[in-house]
Design an enzyme around this catalytic site. Structure first.
Site: not given
Lengths: 137, 400
Positions: B198, B357, B118, B221, B195
């Protein structure tokens, strides 16, 4: 928006310009080359113009994006061809929306106006005017 | 098609009373009522500045804030002192790039990323590389959107100063074997930032098990409010200089110089977003009750169901492979993603379309944009079915 309105936004003529864009491509020695993208969606348009006696002698656009952005840009090139630079520089949001003549939601306004923004920026730079092109979206 | 055993939690989410089919949970999640109630109650009863006042209310707010930190820590298998509250995952990556990257990266060094990142895990590193005159390298992805262990092995063997990669791709849904990648990096002495924006909302994640050096994710999220989390191994956080400076992050301030507070407070300058921390803890408690394993099974089953249905349509192009978490990205014939999204919206179906993104990944896939449907714990099989019906209508407008 109902099904009817949706299909009005994507009516035959828009899809036709999307799939068979008029004036698509590049020019060998353009006087004006202008490019921009819609950062939010990634639509991109490049406009190339050959200036002849202060008029748009020839014009091509290229780019990638949604049907609205590509069809609008293509329609704009047909409209601009042969007109004086000043005349095209005065073309605004309302006239552009009049040209494409479809209902446009707020979210898609940027798409419909991208080609105009690019062309106007190119023309204004060419004639040496430092004018902020309003970002209508 | 496999029988799907699904959770039934939608009643907990007031958002859905308006009847929308919301398929953009990878962008941001809807909130259960309990999270909204907890935050409201905090403002109505407990609101005071933390780590400052000595009156009882301030003490209570401080306790709630630090309890939230403990809840977050336990959720990902960390120690509370290793949890820094920030604004979002992007800020967490910026913090690490600045405070850690800034001290370990020098001229001509390299920073290793992957082709599926991202923008938030690319641009902060580009800034760092620019400042330090260092360079970025990228672990390539395969045609089916996977990262091979051998490619990671090669990447870390070049001795980058840090390897930052995504646990789960926000475009392809690919679940990277993070534990193996991290072990490979550590063999070469390369520290890793994961990261987990998600992954943490949709599957069990343990920093203890993964052994990552840094991990970041966003609360919004995760059924929670807009707050970000940085996990960092304590010895690394101790060594790092602060990122943002001001009140709260200091021990003593003199006219010419200051000394820093202990970790994690050294990284929390200014007035803390206590209600969001409390809201995030409430969201985690909610998810813990459901069980992260169940959340993963539920969301994965829906993605599989949508993937199989879309795969039957000859004009649909799917991206990624079977290895996916909770989302499906695709294109339809010669329709641009935004046109698909606009037409689906006419039927109350919210999907994401565009570049997500991830410009470099889109370039790698050779497409300007795509459509993405992503699922949350509250998504249902009926959502997928309604989406498929709307998609047929959208195709019809384009004569497909």
């Amino acid at each position: 928006m109902t099904d009817d309105l949706a299909s009005e936004m994507y009516k035959e003529i828009i899809l036709d310009y999307y799939r068979h864009p008029r004036n698509y491509g590049v020019l060998p020695h353009p006087d004006i080359v202008s490019h921009d993208v819609n950062t939010s969606c990634g639509d991109e348009i490049t406009m190339q113009v050959l200036v002849k006696d202060g008029r748009i002698g020839n014009i091509r656009f290229s780019g990638r994006g949604c049907a609205i952005s590509q069809a609008s840009a293509s329609m704009l090139t047909e409209f601009a061809l042969g007109k004086s630079l000043e005349e095209v520089a005065k073309f605004n949001k309302e006239s552009m929306l009049g040209l494409i003549n479809i209902p446009i939601s707020c979210m898609r306004l940027k798409c419909a106006l991208l080609g105009l923004k690019v062309l106007k920026l190119g023309i204004l730079q060419f004639i040496g005017e430092k004018v902020e092109v309003e970002d209508e979206g | 098609m496999a029988v799907i055993s699904l959770l039934d939690v939608r009643k907990d989410f007031p958002f859905f009373s308006q009847g929308l089919v919301y398929l953009d949970s990878a962008a941001t999640s809807q909130k259960p009522k309990v999270v909204l109630d907890v935050m409201r109650e905090f403002y109505e009863k407990n609101n005071a500045n933390v780590h400052r006042g000595v009156y009882r209310l301030a003490d209570m707010a401080t306790q709630m804030y630090e309890a939230a930190r403990k809840t977050v820590a336990e959720f990902i298998g960390a120690h509370p002192r290793e949890i820094v509250f920030v604004r979002n995952a992007t800020e967490a990556i910026n913090l690490v790039a600045h405070s850690f990257g800034g001290s370990v990266v020098s001229k001509d060094d390299s920073i290793l990323l992957t082709e599926m990142e991202h923008h938030s895990n690319i641009v902060p590193w580009q800034m760092l590389a620019k400042t330090k005159d260092a360079k970025l390298s990228f672990v390539p992805i395969t045609e089916s959107g996977q990262i091979e262990l051998s490619a990671v092995r090669h990447g870390v063997s070049q001795k980058p100063k840090i390897f930052a990669f995504t646990h789960v791709s926000n475009v392809l849904g690919t679940i990277n074997p993070a534990k193996e990648f991290i072990a490979e990096a550590h063999k070469c002495g390369v520290p890793v930032l994961l990261d987990a924006s998600q992954s943490v909302p949709s599957m069990p994640v343990s920093v203890k098990d993964l052994d990552c050096d840094f991990l970041v994710f966003s609360g919004h999220k995760l059924l929670g409010p807009h707050i970000g989390v940085l996990y960092g191994k304590r010895e690394l956080l101790e060594r790092m200089e602060p990122f943002l400076c001001g009140g709260g992050m200091i021990k003593e301030v003199d006219f010419q110089s200051s000394t820093w507070n202990d970790v994690p407070w050294k990284f929390e300058a200014g007035t803390f977003d206590v209600p969001s921390a409390v809201g995030l803890a409430s969201a985690i408690e909610y998810l813990n009750k459901v069980g992260m394993k169940n959340v993963m099974e539920h969301e994965q089953a829906l993605a599989r169901y949508a993937y199989d249905l879309l795969g039957k349509d000859p004009v649909v192009t799917l991206y990624g492979s079977d290895n996916r978490l909770n989302l499906v990205s695709f294109n339809v014939g010669d329709m641009h993603g935004h046109d698909v999204s606009t037409l689906l919206d006419q039927h109350g179906v919210c999907v994401r379309a565009g570049h997500h993104c991830a410009h470099p990944l889109m370039k790698r896939l050779g497409i300007p944009a795509c459509v993405r449907v992503s699922f949350g714990v509250y998504s249902t099989k009926a959502d997928v079915d309604k989406f498929m019906v709307a998609l047929q209508k959208a195709k019809k407008v384009f004569g497909l």
